[in-house]
Design an enzyme around this catalytic site. Structure first.
Site, PDB file in Angstrom:
ATOM      1  N   CYS A  95       0.828  -1.197   0.000  1.00  0.00           N
ATOM      2  CA  CYS A  95       0.000   0.000   0.000  1.00  0.00           C
ATOM      3  C   CYS A  95       0.876   1.267   0.000  1.00  0.00           C
ATOM      4  CB  CYS A  95      -0.962  -0.051   1.180  1.00  0.00           C
ATOM      5  SG  CYS A  95      -2.366   1.063   1.066  1.00  0.00           S
ATOM      6  N   HIS A  96       0.906   1.998   1.115  1.00  0.00           N
ATOM      7  CA  HIS A  96       1.726   3.202   1.227  1.00  0.00           C
ATOM      8  C   HIS A  96       3.132   2.898   1.758  1.00  0.00           C
ATOM      9  CE1 HIS A  96      -2.264   5.019   0.923  1.00  0.00           C
ATOM     10  NE2 HIS A  96      -1.656   6.131   0.576  1.00  0.00           N
TER      11      HIS A  96
END
Length: 169
Positions: A95-96
């Site tokens: 994800c991030h």
């Protein structure tokens, strides 16, 4: 890892790694209990970034959420990640999570994916970005986009793990 990590992006891989016999060490900027973004999970930090050396770990696992964006402002965290990459140790980011790798400036020419909102940032960091559930690059970098990708992220990252490996988070 610090507060505001994406709960399931930590819990599902962590359980899979531990079930496979791996030991996880939770590293953060301060020793405390950190809270997941969804409020479903809290995790006790095992060691602070000042207490650890990348040489003592075999793998770096970076869950997503807001945690990576918070942590990449800390030069010590960025340097730790950079050393893990330069030592060609496995790095798993979902994800991030790749935001820390962007700041570490270690993505030029690497194949990668990440959450939709950071894909342009990954390209600007020199990475070859793919909008795929999982991307494995160079046999040591495994990335995924979002919680829906967790099954393939876990499967590919476990392929790189060996029994007895100590994983930092």
């Amino acid at each position: 890892m610090t507060d505001m990590f994406e709960d399931v992006e930590y819990t599902d891989p962590a359980k899979a790694y531990e079930d496979a016999g791996h030991e996880l060490t939770i590293i953060s900027t301060e020793r405390k209990e950190i809270q997941g973004k969804q409020g479903e999970v809290s995790v006790q930090v095992d060691q602070t970034i000042d207490q650890v050396d990348p040489d003592d770990f075999d793998v770096l696992f970076i869950p997503g959420g807001f945690s990576p964006d918070i942590l990449r402002a800390d030069d010590r965290v960025v340097e730790f990640a950079k050393k893990m990459v330069y030592q060609e140790k496995p790095v798993f980011a979902i994800c991030h999570g790749p935001q820390i790798l962007i700041t570490a400036d270690v993505l030029k020419g690497r194949n990668i994916t990440g959450f939709k909102s950071i894909q342009v940032d990954l390209k600007l960091a020199g990475a070859n970005v793919f909008d795929e559930p999982v991307v494995v690059c160079g046999g040591n970098l495994v990335t995924s986009r979002q919680p829906d990708d967790l099954p393939v992220f876990i499967e590919e990252s476990k392929k790189l793990l060996k029994q007895g490996v100590t994983t930092s988070v």
